[in-house]
Scaffold this motif. Structure first.
Motif, mmCIF file in Angstrom:
data_model
loop_
_atom_site.group_PDB
_atom_site.id
_atom_site.type_symbol
_atom_site.label_atom_id
_atom_site.label_comp_id
_atom_site.label_asym_id
_atom_site.label_seq_id
_atom_site.Cartn_x
_atom_site.Cartn_y
_atom_site.Cartn_z
ATOM 1 N N LYS A 1 24.836 26.488 -1.242
ATOM 2 C CA LYS A 1 25.405 26.406 -2.595
ATOM 3 C C LYS A 1 26.701 25.630 -2.524
ATOM 4 O O LYS A 1 27.624 25.998 -1.796
ATOM 5 C CB LYS A 1 25.628 27.830 -3.123
ATOM 6 N N LEU A 2 26.734 24.541 -3.243
ATOM 7 C CA LEU A 2 27.943 23.718 -3.293
ATOM 8 C C LEU A 2 28.586 23.839 -4.665
ATOM 9 O O LEU A 2 27.898 23.761 -5.676
ATOM 10 C CB LEU A 2 27.604 22.246 -3.054
ATOM 11 N N LEU B 1 31.437 32.199 -4.730
ATOM 12 C CA LEU B 1 30.748 33.378 -4.189
ATOM 13 C C LEU B 1 29.866 34.041 -5.235
ATOM 14 O O LEU B 1 28.773 34.526 -4.938
ATOM 15 C CB LEU B 1 31.773 34.361 -3.618
ATOM 16 N N GLU B 2 30.333 33.992 -6.467
ATOM 17 C CA GLU B 2 29.532 34.554 -7.552
ATOM 18 C C GLU B 2 28.206 33.780 -7.684
ATOM 19 O O GLU B 2 27.137 34.364 -7.850
ATOM 20 C CB GLU B 2 30.371 34.415 -8.824
ATOM 21 N N CYS B 3 28.279 32.437 -7.562
ATOM 22 C CA CYS B 3 27.061 31.612 -7.648
ATOM 23 C C CYS B 3 26.142 31.898 -6.464
ATOM 24 O O CYS B 3 24.916 31.976 -6.616
ATOM 25 C CB CYS B 3 27.412 30.125 -7.667
ATOM 26 N N ALA B 4 26.736 32.067 -5.275
ATOM 27 C CA ALA B 4 25.919 32.352 -4.091
ATOM 28 C C ALA B 4 25.197 33.686 -4.259
ATOM 29 O O ALA B 4 24.002 33.809 -3.978
ATOM 30 C CB ALA B 4 26.803 32.366 -2.852
ATOM 31 N N VAL C 1 22.739 32.675 1.837
ATOM 32 C CA VAL C 1 23.238 31.453 1.203
ATOM 33 C C VAL C 1 24.458 30.987 1.996
ATOM 34 O O VAL C 1 25.341 31.797 2.304
ATOM 35 C CB VAL C 1 23.660 31.707 -0.265
ATOM 36 N N VAL C 2 24.479 29.707 2.336
ATOM 37 C CA VAL C 2 25.686 29.134 2.941
ATOM 38 C C VAL C 2 26.459 28.482 1.792
ATOM 39 O O VAL C 2 26.000 27.503 1.197
ATOM 40 C CB VAL C 2 25.345 28.094 4.025
ATOM 41 N N ALA C 3 27.625 29.064 1.480
ATOM 42 C CA ALA C 3 28.402 28.602 0.327
ATOM 43 C C ALA C 3 29.511 27.669 0.803
ATOM 44 O O ALA C 3 30.192 27.955 1.788
ATOM 45 C CB ALA C 3 28.987 29.810 -0.395
ATOM 46 N N ASN C 4 29.645 26.534 0.103
ATOM 47 C CA ASN C 4 30.701 25.579 0.495
ATOM 48 C C ASN C 4 31.278 24.874 -0.730
ATOM 49 O O ASN C 4 30.660 24.808 -1.790
ATOM 50 C CB ASN C 4 30.222 24.583 1.563
ATOM 51 N N VAL D 1 33.000 27.370 5.453
ATOM 52 C CA VAL D 1 31.837 27.839 4.675
ATOM 53 C C VAL D 1 31.841 29.366 4.686
ATOM 54 O O VAL D 1 32.493 29.984 5.531
ATOM 55 C CB VAL D 1 30.474 27.344 5.246
ATOM 56 N N VAL D 2 31.100 29.945 3.749
ATOM 57 C CA VAL D 2 30.910 31.400 3.773
ATOM 58 C C VAL D 2 29.406 31.660 3.818
ATOM 59 O O VAL D 2 28.653 31.105 3.006
ATOM 60 C CB VAL D 2 31.500 32.075 2.511
ATOM 61 N N ILE D 3 28.985 32.483 4.781
ATOM 62 C CA ILE D 3 27.566 32.856 4.836
ATOM 63 C C ILE D 3 27.421 34.193 4.108
ATOM 64 O O ILE D 3 28.011 35.203 4.496
ATOM 65 C CB ILE D 3 27.063 32.955 6.288
#
Ligand code: PMT
Length: 318
Positions: A240-241, A249-252, A264-267, A276-278
């Motif tokens: 998720k970019l 984080l809400e989108c992830a 989800v790997v959020a960036n 990034v946040v996994i």
């Protein structure tokens, strides 16, 4: 604030045939991918399907103009190397001319400036490599040739959005037979909007007609049928970019709730190669490159892959 859910687009059930033209070689590629996955899985190897790069969305059937996006394919290409180092076989579904494993390390190098011509005896000649221009080339070449000789990397190219969608579906169906041995690592930046073939002008849009107004439809999210129907036993990682860190984080989390996959790997666009946040249903793990690690040329993808491996093992053992 939570964003409203978009209307469910056509083909959300994964039936692509009406709106997106299938590439002519899709069946051939499906067989290649199935054979690759079954061969490696039978010998005890896990298989990861990596998607990488952006998609091209044509505005005309005889395409002169198209919409594109920023993705270089660096995330996908470097992750492929770390998965190979970790013993995975890799199907690399990538945008034509986006970054490619190993050779990506020499992007921007003028090949001809890194080679020296040396005449030899009796009309022979040699071409020598300047290792200052191509740092670590011997080690990189050795790794690349070992991967090639063992048949561990299967490259598959796409260009347009339609090609990507059909090839991803084919890949998912091809990997279904190896169950939880398969991982999907969906790092591609796929267009959310497209013009259906039936509404697309055939010829080049004329500027003499004045300013251009286009109306685009929503692209169906492939994650839904992938997780539910095409490869329901596989370990699925989406990305998720965002450009606004406050909604990342809400989108992830929303993606996890909607598609019910594993992580989800959020960036964020500007920091994507250092942070990034996994995100999983029960956890949230920040991965950061320190200044020292950047100096040592450590890459965030090494940390992402290292973080996902035990999670895949645990998933397979469940
Ligand atoms: O290539 P780089 O320059 O190194 O950049 C890497 C990256 C920023 C592109 C990568 O890290 C990344 O974040 N990729 C996903 C971008 C994104 O936000 O995609 P999305 O929100 O449109 O889609 C979410 C997920 O669903 C993605 O895993 C995508 O691959 C997948 N998807 C998207 C659209 C679609 N129709 N079907 C899908 O399955």
């Amino acid at each position: 604030m939570a964003q409203p859910h978009p209307p469910v687009p056509a083909a959300a059930d994964g039936n692509l045939s009406e709106e997106f033209a299938a590439p002519s070689h899709v069946e051939e590629v499906r067989k290649l991918m199935a054979e690759f996955a079954e061969r490696h899985s039978a010998s005890g190897r896990r298989v990861v399907l990596i998607t990488s790069g952006g998609t091209k969305v044509p505005l005309e059937s005889r395409t002169v103009r198209f919409l594109d996006n920023f993705s270089s394919g660096r995330r996908g290409a470097s992750s492929a190397e770390y998965f190979l180092d970790s013993g995975y076989a890799v199907i690399f579904l990538h945008r034509h001319r986006s970054l490619y494993p190993f050779i990506r390390l020499y992007t921007g190098v003028n090949l001809l400036d890194s080679l020296r011509f040396q005449p030899g005896d009796e009309g022979t000649s040699h071409v020598l490599v300047d290792q200052k221009e191509l740092p670590n080339i011997a080690a990189v070449l050795k790794r690349y040739q070992a991967v090639k000789a063992a048949g561990l990397l299967l490259p598959v190219e796409f260009n347009t959005l339609s090609e990507y969608l059909h090839l991803l579906k084919a890949a998912a169906q091809a990997l279904n037979s190896i169950g939880s041995n398969a991982m999907f690592y969906l790092a591609a930046a796929v267009s959310d909007f497209y013009i259906p073939v039936s509404e697309m002008p055939e010829h080049k849009i004329q500027s003499s007609n004045g300013p251009l107004q286009i109306s685009m439809k929503m692209v169906p999210k492939m994650l839904k049928p992938l997780v539910k129907d095409w490869a329901p036993q596989a370990f699925v990682i989406s990305f998720k970019l965002e450009t606004n860190p406050s909604i990342l984080l809400e989108c992830a989390r929303r993606a996890l709730d909607t598609y019910n996959h594993q992580a989800v790997v959020a960036n964020v666009l500007d920091t994507r190669h250092g942070y990034v946040v996994i995100v999983t249903k029960n956890s949230q793990h920040e991965l950061i490159l320190t200044e020292e690690e950047v100096q040592k040329e450590i890459e965030i993808e090494e940390k992402i892959v290292r973080n996902l491996l035990p999670a895949h093992t645990q998933f397979m053992n469940q």
